[in-house]
Design an enzyme around this catalytic site. Structure first.
Site, PDB file in Angstrom:
ATOM      1  NE  ARG A  84      -2.374  -0.024  -1.968  1.00 40.85           N
ATOM      2  CZ  ARG A  84      -2.546   0.372  -3.679  1.00 40.85           C
ATOM      3  NH1 ARG A  84      -4.470  -0.194  -3.135  1.00 40.85           N
ATOM      4  NH2 ARG A  84      -2.157   0.772  -4.834  1.00 40.85           N
ATOM      5  NE  ARG A 153      -9.412   0.006  -3.772  1.00 39.43           N
ATOM      6  CZ  ARG A 153      -7.900  -0.422  -4.886  1.00 39.43           C
ATOM      7  NH1 ARG A 153      -7.015   0.425  -5.149  1.00 39.43           N
ATOM      8  NH2 ARG A 153      -8.251  -1.255  -5.731  1.00 39.43           N
ATOM      9  CE  LYS A 217     -10.232   2.916  -8.285  1.00 39.42           C
ATOM     10  NZ  LYS A 217      -8.658   3.358  -9.137  1.00 39.42           N
ATOM     11  CE  LYS A 219      -9.118   4.964  -4.400  1.00 40.98           C
ATOM     12  NZ  LYS A 219      -7.640   5.684  -5.682  1.00 40.98           N
ATOM     13  CB  CYS A 438       0.596   7.256 -10.029  1.00 40.81           C
ATOM     14  SG  CYS A 438       1.640   7.189 -11.741  1.00 40.81           S
ATOM     15  CB  CYS A 444       2.152   0.868 -13.203  1.00 41.37           C
ATOM     16  SG  CYS A 444       0.300   1.127 -12.622  1.00 41.37           S
ATOM     17  CB  CYS A 483      -2.143   4.974 -16.966  1.00 42.76           C
ATOM     18  SG  CYS A 483      -3.139   5.030 -15.169  1.00 42.76           S
ATOM     19  CB  CYS A 487      -2.609   6.090  -9.069  1.00 39.61           C
ATOM     20  SG  CYS A 487      -3.585   4.481  -9.207  1.00 39.61           S
TER      21      CYS A 487
END
Length: 574
Positions: A84, A153, A217, A219, A438, A444, A483, A487
């Site tokens: 990414r 991120r 993470k 954001k 996603c 994934c 899931c 995302c």
């Protein structure tokens, strides 16, 4: 400002999780990544390194479609890596677009993925090509550091300057935030770029993050009303730009958003950020840093499923959080200023900015830039890039804006797009325009079900229902993920579909069209036939009984078809 430290929350002592121990022992994210890359006996890297390589912007994956076949043949999974690239505010130059296109062809699976965080993803990179690919990204003056991992991120921001006078300033600030919060370790440059920046006398240090970085993470997103096209309330920090007399004066700060949850664990949940106050623009960076540091100090380091800022906020309380933040800052937040969002999708077509330049919003289905027999999208955009008359701006909805186009150059771009039948958003239904999916299967590791490969077909079937009810041109927000990790922000879809098992989805309904209300679980474990069976009578009823300009999610709430879920709160002190 509360000056009594005794009344403030205190950090807890956590028994560190396995990942926390890996980070602590990693020597600032080095681990044994070098050794793993040099191991030619496997296409994988060592287990601990799969956690550390995330901080470098990569995930180890496998082709799950082939797992059973390869297992029967006594072969290891077909491992590859997703990389990414970090693109603050989603703004890339022509040269960077061409470079990423070349890397996708040389080392990836010949496609580019535009993500919901305005970043590039390359898929299908095998281990032996990781270094060359990383070097190619850096040669294009991009990088992948902190695009994943327990750090801040890619910083998002509204990228279409045709929508507001201040978009350019916001993009600059997004870049400032991103650079300020980058990890300071030189491990990335040593491993991927062969730069030995550390001598025996020098030592790495992380003044913001510390040795173990953040608990999870983090954001950050910026949006300027009335366009919430970055879904600011789904972020740990959401910055709502406040403009007065055509000038940016500062931001309403929203904290504690996050989409992920875990099945079977009610203590995990999606949450929208709370608006906690207004901050003048010259102070905004210091407030952001202090919020990050509070999460560093107070976040749960024992249970990663409870480690996001949203859980920290709920554990210590919003008012206590604000008091702690103001104590650390040394000044008070101002009361939040009035704002209004009206949408959170992309705006398509040509828009003229105040400086006379043009911006073209393009529909890219689920952000996948590829060539098919029906649509040579990747080739079309490559030819647009080779004109060198625009930049490329990724959106938070997996779309693309061709930016900074002079009036004389509009025709050149349009000729290329028309030749390939690309960019014809007028022919796309209001449902498909705003659909997000996603990656999910087949790569994934988290996915239980399909998303990107399946949603286009499901949308086609829902479009038949819309056509029967004269709703084809109406806008709907539909989002699908494989899931509940969130995302694709499924819990902000008026229609949200979250994978439970192959071919089975939980159906969520009733989110707000402007991203300020979550949706509600309607039914579980539905097949395609059952999904369509649920939606058809609801859409038929909506067509007949809606009020003027009433959105589908609002209609479902008004008719008490679903109970309203959490809406954005404005926290007032005292």
């Amino acid at each position: 400002m509360n000056k009594d430290q005794n009344n403030l929350p205190q950090p807890e002592s956590w028994t560190p999780s396995e990942v926390e121990t890996i980070k602590l022992k990693s020597n600032y994210l080095r681990g044994s990544i070098e050794e793993s890359l040099n191991d030619e006996l496997t296409g994988a890297i060592a287990a601990d390194d799969t956690q550390l390589i995330k901080f470098h912007g990569s995930y180890q994956q496998s082709d799950r479609d082939l797992d059973d076949e390869r297992k029967q043949s006594k072969l290891e999974p077909l491992y590859s890596f997703m990389i990414r690239a970090r693109v603050p505010a989603g703004i890339a130059s022509t040269e960077q677009w061409i470079a990423m296109d070349n890397l996708a062809n040389s080392y990836g699976n010949n496609t580019l993925k535009l993500t919901t965080r305005q970043a590039f993803q390359l898929h299908g990179v095998v281990k032996k090509n990781l270094r060359q690919t990383m070097k190619g990204i850096n040669d294009a003056l991009l990088d992948s550091i902190a695009a994943c991992g327990d750090v801040n991120r890619n910083v998002m921001s509204t990228s279409n300057e045709g929508l507001s006078l201040v978009v350019g300033e916001l993009a600059d600030f997004a870049n400032t935030i991103s650079e300020h919060l980058l990890p300071k370790t030189t491990a990335y440059h040593e491993i991927w770029l062969n730069k030995k920046l550390i001598t025996e006398e020098q030592q790495d240090e992380e003044p913001i993050y510390g040795k173990t970085y953040l608990p999870r993470k983090f954001k950050i997103a910026i949006a300027v009303p009335p366009y919430n096209d970055t879904d600011v309330f789904a972020n740990d920090i959401g910055l709502i730009a406040i403009v007065e007399n055509s000038k940016l004066i500062g931001y309403n700060f929203a904290v504690g958003g996050g989409m992920g949850k875990t099945y079977g664990m009610p203590e995990t949940y999606p949450r929208l950020a709370d608006v906690i106050g207004f901050v003048r623009k010259e102070k905004a960076l210091s407030v952001i840093e202090e919020i990050v540091k509070i999460q560093r100090d107070f976040g749960n380091r024992n249970n990663r499923k409870q480690a996001r800022l949203k859980y920290t906020l709920d554990r210590i309380g919003s008012e206590s959080f604000i008091k702690l933040l103001e104590f650390r800052l040394g000044f008070d937040l101002e009361p939040a200023k009035d704002y209004k969002f009206t949408s959170n999708g992309d705006v398509f077509g040509w828009k003229k900015a105040a400086n006379g330049l043009w911006f073209l919003g393009l529909f890219i289905e689920h952000g996948r830039v590829k060539d098919t027999d029906e649509l040579k999208l990747k080739q079309a955009l490559r030819e647009v890039a080779e004109l060198k008359v625009c930049d490329f701006r990724l959106t938070g909805n997996q779309g693309l804006v061709l930016g900074k186009v002079a009036t004389a150059d509009k025709r050149k771009i349009q000729e290329v797009l028309s030749r390939y039948y690309a960019g014809e958003y007028q022919k796309i239904s209001g449902l498909r325009k705003h659909a997000i999916a996603c990656v999910a299967l087949n790569t994934c590791t988290m996915a239980f079900a399909e998303a990107e490969r399946y949603l286009p077909d499901l949308v086609s079937k829902i479009e038949l229902i819309l056509a029967k009810n004269n709703l084809s041109t109406d806008d709907f927000l539909i989002r699908m993920t494989g899931c509940p990790n969130g995302c694709g922000r499924p819990f902000l879809g008026e229609i949200g579909l979250v994978g439970r098992a192959p071919g089975k989805y939980n159906l969520y309904l009733g989110a707000g069209f402007s991203g300020d209300r979550l949706n509600t679980l309607y039914k579980e474990m539905l097949s395609e036939e059952e999904i369509l069976g649920c939606l058809e009578p609801l859409l038929q009823q909506y067509s007949k009984e809606r009020q003027a300009k009433e959105r589908f999610g609002d209609f479902l709430i008004r008719k008490e078809i679903v109970e309203p879920a959490q809406s954005v709160s404005i926290i007032k002190k005292g």
